[in-house]
Every structure is written in structure tokens, then in C-alpha cells.
Design an enzyme around this catalytic site. Sequence first.
Site, PDB file in Angstrom:
ATOM      1  N   ILE A  82      28.370  24.605  -0.379  1.00  0.00           N
ATOM      2  CA  ILE A  82      27.230  24.078   0.103  1.00  0.00           C
ATOM      3  C   ILE A  82      25.839  24.726  -0.703  1.00  0.00           C
ATOM      4  O   ILE A  82      25.902  26.098  -0.738  1.00  0.00           O
ATOM      5  CB  ILE A  82      27.458  24.687   1.650  1.00  0.00           C
ATOM      6  CG1 ILE A  82      28.943  24.858   2.139  1.00  0.00           C
ATOM      7  CG2 ILE A  82      26.751  23.850   2.864  1.00  0.00           C
ATOM      8  CD1 ILE A  82      29.297  23.139   1.968  1.00  0.00           C
ATOM      9  N   LYS A  83      25.243  24.009  -0.685  1.00  0.00           N
ATOM     10  CA  LYS A  83      24.094  24.244  -1.393  1.00  0.00           C
ATOM     11  C   LYS A  83      22.625  24.204  -0.555  1.00  0.00           C
ATOM     12  O   LYS A  83      22.726  23.531   0.210  1.00  0.00           O
ATOM     13  CB  LYS A  83      23.487  23.396  -2.343  1.00  0.00           C
ATOM     14  CG  LYS A  83      22.852  23.079  -2.947  1.00  0.00           C
ATOM     15  CD  LYS A  83      23.085  22.255  -4.374  1.00  0.00           C
ATOM     16  CE  LYS A  83      21.660  22.818  -6.038  1.00  0.00           C
ATOM     17  NZ  LYS A  83      21.522  21.944  -6.722  1.00  0.00           N
TER      18      LYS A  83
END
Length: 214
Positions: A82-83
Site C-alpha cells: 500500500i502506497k
Amino acid sequence: MEFFIDTAEVEEIKEAYSWGIIDGVTTNPSLIAKSGRSQEDVIKEIASIVDGPISAEVIATDSEGMIKEGSQLAEIHPNIVIKLPLTIDGIKACKYFSDNEIKTNVTLCFSANQALVAAKAGATYISPFVGRLDDIGQTGMQLIEEIREIYDNYGFSTKILTASIRHTDHMKAAALIGSDVATVPFKVLKALYSHPLTDKGLEQFLKDHASASN
Ligand code: G3P
């Protein structure tokens, strides 16, 4: 050093992955928009090609929204990372995900202190953008050196993922400093292989071989 490809173009990913040196993929909302496809479709297809970490970025800007969106992205495939943007909300969401053993890539990092807070929150990766710092007259690679020193001082396990790489010299500098990962556009990855003396030397070898066989 791990090599990630920085693109949402599936054909580029397929080709670069076939070269055998790609460990993962990073995307961002601009790259997804450029592909003209939905994030979910692109991420699913990438996960079917690459066996390695695939960064997918949230759009929400509040921590609750980021957690909701990031949790949905994490459901797509176990390799999804997850960025999250480097804001207070992004770092709060990062802490939530690291507490829940979900991998994170904290992006849009432009200072050593930002990298420090991301590591404190347990980020899996920190993405300092070297090219964009160069664009404003700073030296992006100096930031990589600073983060390397700070992380080594305290033994932080957050991996330095050098991003916004624009040319092969960025790659060489990242490797010399000891960046854990570099995320590289297709064009720069391809350029890593080339040298005019290699082409010239190969041409000569083939010519000499052909004349000896006649
Ligand atoms: O994916 C993030 C980063 O690599 C963006 O690069 O060239 O848009 O500054 P760039």
C-alpha cells in the site's frame, strides 16, 4: 539491490520481467491515469505477471479513507504494497498497516526527517524522489545518502526505495550509496544494458568469426 519497474504499462512490465532482473513493480495515480485503465484491472494483471511486491497508491487524503482504500487494495493480491503519501494522515495509516502486517510504501518523500517518521511508523519502504529534487536545483542523491546514514545509525528495517529515477547515473549513484531498491522507468532499465564499446566489440567479434570461417 532490488530492481522494481516504475510503470503501469503492462507490455513494458512483461518485457522487462522476461529479462530476469525485475523484483517488483511500483505504480502511482499518474501512471495509472496514463495507462487509461482502472487501477484494479491494472494491478490484477500486473500480479498475474510479476511474482514480487506491487505498489498501489491510495487516493484518499484522510487516514480513515486511506485505511479503507488500502485494505481493499490489499485484498486484491498478497503481493500488494500500500502506497501512502508522506503526510500526518499517511503516516497514521502506515502505522495502522504495519501493526496489521500489511506492507507499505511511503511516497513523496523529499527530506531525511520525513524518512525518519516513516521508519518510526514501521514503513516497509520509503520512496525518496531524487529526480524531482534535481528538478528544483537540489541534489536528490544527497537525500539517499542522508537516509542511508540515519537508518543505519538506528538499524531501521525500512527499505530505501530510490524513486523518480530519470537516468542511468541516478541508478549507479543509488547502488553506490546502498539504496535497498531502485524503481526505474522502462527506458532507463533498458539503457542500463548498453554501452557503445559493447556494440562495437560485438560487431568486431562477429566480423572476425565470419572471416575465420570462410
Ligand atoms: O513512482 C514515483 C516516481 O518514481 C515518480 O517519478 O519521474 O514522475 O518524478 P517522476
